[in-house]
Write an enzyme that holds these catalytic residues in place. Structure first.
Site, PDB file in Angstrom:
ATOM      1  N   TYR A   1      -8.514  27.708  28.631  1.00  0.00           N
ATOM      2  CA  TYR A   1      -8.984  26.564  27.828  1.00  0.00           C
ATOM      3  C   TYR A   1      -7.913  25.471  27.794  1.00  0.00           C
ATOM      4  O   TYR A   1      -8.196  24.293  28.051  1.00  0.00           O
ATOM      5  CB  TYR A   1      -9.281  27.093  26.422  1.00  0.00           C
ATOM      6  CG  TYR A   1      -9.657  26.057  25.390  1.00  0.00           C
ATOM      7  CD1 TYR A   1     -10.835  25.333  25.494  1.00  0.00           C
ATOM      8  CD2 TYR A   1      -8.841  25.846  24.269  1.00  0.00           C
ATOM      9  CE1 TYR A   1     -11.192  24.414  24.508  1.00  0.00           C
ATOM     10  CE2 TYR A   1      -9.194  24.941  23.282  1.00  0.00           C
ATOM     11  CZ  TYR A   1     -10.364  24.220  23.403  1.00  0.00           C
ATOM     12  OH  TYR A   1     -10.717  23.317  22.434  1.00  0.00           O
TER      13      TYR A   1
ATOM     14  N   GLY B   1     -23.310  21.771  18.388  1.00  0.00           N
ATOM     15  CA  GLY B   1     -22.129  22.588  18.123  1.00  0.00           C
ATOM     16  C   GLY B   1     -21.457  22.221  16.810  1.00  0.00           C
ATOM     17  O   GLY B   1     -21.968  21.414  16.031  1.00  0.00           O
TER      18      GLY B   1
ATOM     19  N   GLY C   1     -23.535  18.257  23.624  1.00  0.00           N
ATOM     20  CA  GLY C   1     -22.986  19.340  22.787  1.00  0.00           C
ATOM     21  C   GLY C   1     -23.281  19.023  21.329  1.00  0.00           C
ATOM     22  O   GLY C   1     -22.517  19.371  20.433  1.00  0.00           O
TER      23      GLY C   1
END
Ligand code: NAD
Ligand code: AKB
Length: 318
Positions: free
Chosen positions: A140, A12, A9
């Site tokens: 989430y 990001g 990631g």
């Protein structure tokens, strides 16, 4: 021995800043970024990788002889509500794939971030404790709390050295956020610097815990360096810096930009924000590994505006 680090990631909001922070703090470390997106600039290797593919992940770890993984790939709160099954799958499968690599001794240490999203409407609104009612109302948040429990289980069962923080909303000038409920607190600065009005998707009095990116990066690396005998939780540590509402942030910005205009049009993200606490008690992190934030709201606003102004000036001059 110098670390050999994989950041999944890496392109990001946090990953793109963490790569530089690691380069500065641990200059001898070998760094490899990995993401589904294309690589942006940076003096490190890059692998185009889908972290859900366990075999490809293992191949990447073996190829670079990785010993430390920072797992940052995830879908955040607002996107997660729009794509719940995808969020659950990505957030859980990625974590289990990385934990399994540590269980099987391919990697030595893992960082995986949790969030203030683990808290829910029943959590105390002020100074949410380290251990408290955690009944999140978003997919989430459910994935983050489940992830924390997995981290603790892998540590207790297999001795996996996994470390985690409950980040608040993060604000930085080098990267933009994507898909979160706290994103407004970054977007507002771009409008203020451009001299344009800002339409805020949260109501003016919605207070949330927030942190400036340099503090979040330092907290991450300090936790990774901390003596493991001093760590008393293998779930995620609460970490705090300051809290503000959109109206309070706008008032700070107006000190520098008196003509700045903000209008409020709360949308579906308002309910998410309202389910989170307004402030966090981070006394365990302060005790266990001497965590202490450097930036206040006032200092963060000053630096954000200064840095973004510099960019506008250099683009105009160029
Ligand atoms: P982001 O959305 O900006 O970045 C995530 C990156 O992961 C993206 O570049 C994306 O392309 C990549 N990615 C997505 N799916 C992937 C896959 N299958 N394989 C490989 N890469 C993939 O997120 P962020 O804001 O940088 O957050 C990083 C982590 O920190 C997340 O776990 C998030 O929950 C957590 N966190 C962030 C904040 C915040 O304010 N930014 C607050 C609390 C927790
Ligand atoms: C979000 O808003 O989803 C993130 C977070 C607080 O986890 N910034």
């Amino acid at each position: 021995m110098a670390r050999r680090i994989l950041i999944i990631g890496s392109e990001g909001q946090i990953g793109s800043e963490l790569m530089w922070a690691i380069k500065k703090r641990w200059p001898d470390a070998l760094l490899v970024g990995a993401d589904l997106k294309q690589k942006q600039a940076g003096p490190w290797s890059f692998e185009h990788l889908d972290v859900r593919q366990a075999d490809a992940l293992q191949e990447c770890v073996l190829k670079h002889r990785i010993d430390t993984v920072f797992l940052l790939a995830a879908l955040l709160s607002a996107t997660g509500e729009a794509r719940p099954e995808e969020a659950w799958k990505l957030n859980m499968e990625s974590l289990l794939n990385v934990l399994n690599l540590a269980r099987d001794k391919y990697v030595r240490q893992i960082f995986w971030p949790s969030s203030i999203a683990v808290f829910g409407p029943e959590t105390p609104k002020q100074l949410a404790p380290q251990v408290t009612v955690c009944a999140p109302s978003t997919v989430y948040g459910i994935s983050k709390y489940a992830g924390e429990l997995w981290c603790r289980w892998y540590h207790e069962k297999y001795g996996v050295d996994v470390r985690s923080l409950r980040y608040p909303g993060l604000i930085g000038y080098n990267s933009k956020p994507g898909g979160g409920t706290t994103d407004y607190a970054v977007d507002i600065f771009y409008k203020a610097v451009a001299g344009e009005p800002f339409e805020c998707f949260l109501a003016p009095d919605t207070r949330l815990p927030m942190m400036f990116m340099p503090d979040a990066l330092r907290a991450t690396l300090e936790l990774m360096e901390a003596d493991e005998n001093r760590l008393t939780t293998r779930m995620a540590y609460n970490v705090a810096a300051f809290s503000f509402s959109p109206a309070e942030l706008a008032a700070q910005i107006k000190l520098y930009k008196p003509n700045f205009q903000i209008v409020y049009k709360p949308d579906h993200r308002q309910a998410i924000a309202q389910s989170w606490p307004e402030s966090i008690d981070d006394s365990l992190a302060r005790r266990d590994w001497s965590w202490c934030p450097e930036y206040t709201l006032e200092k963060m606003v000053r630096v954000m505006l200064q840095e973004l102004e510099k960019r506008v000036t250099s683009v105009t001059a160029g």
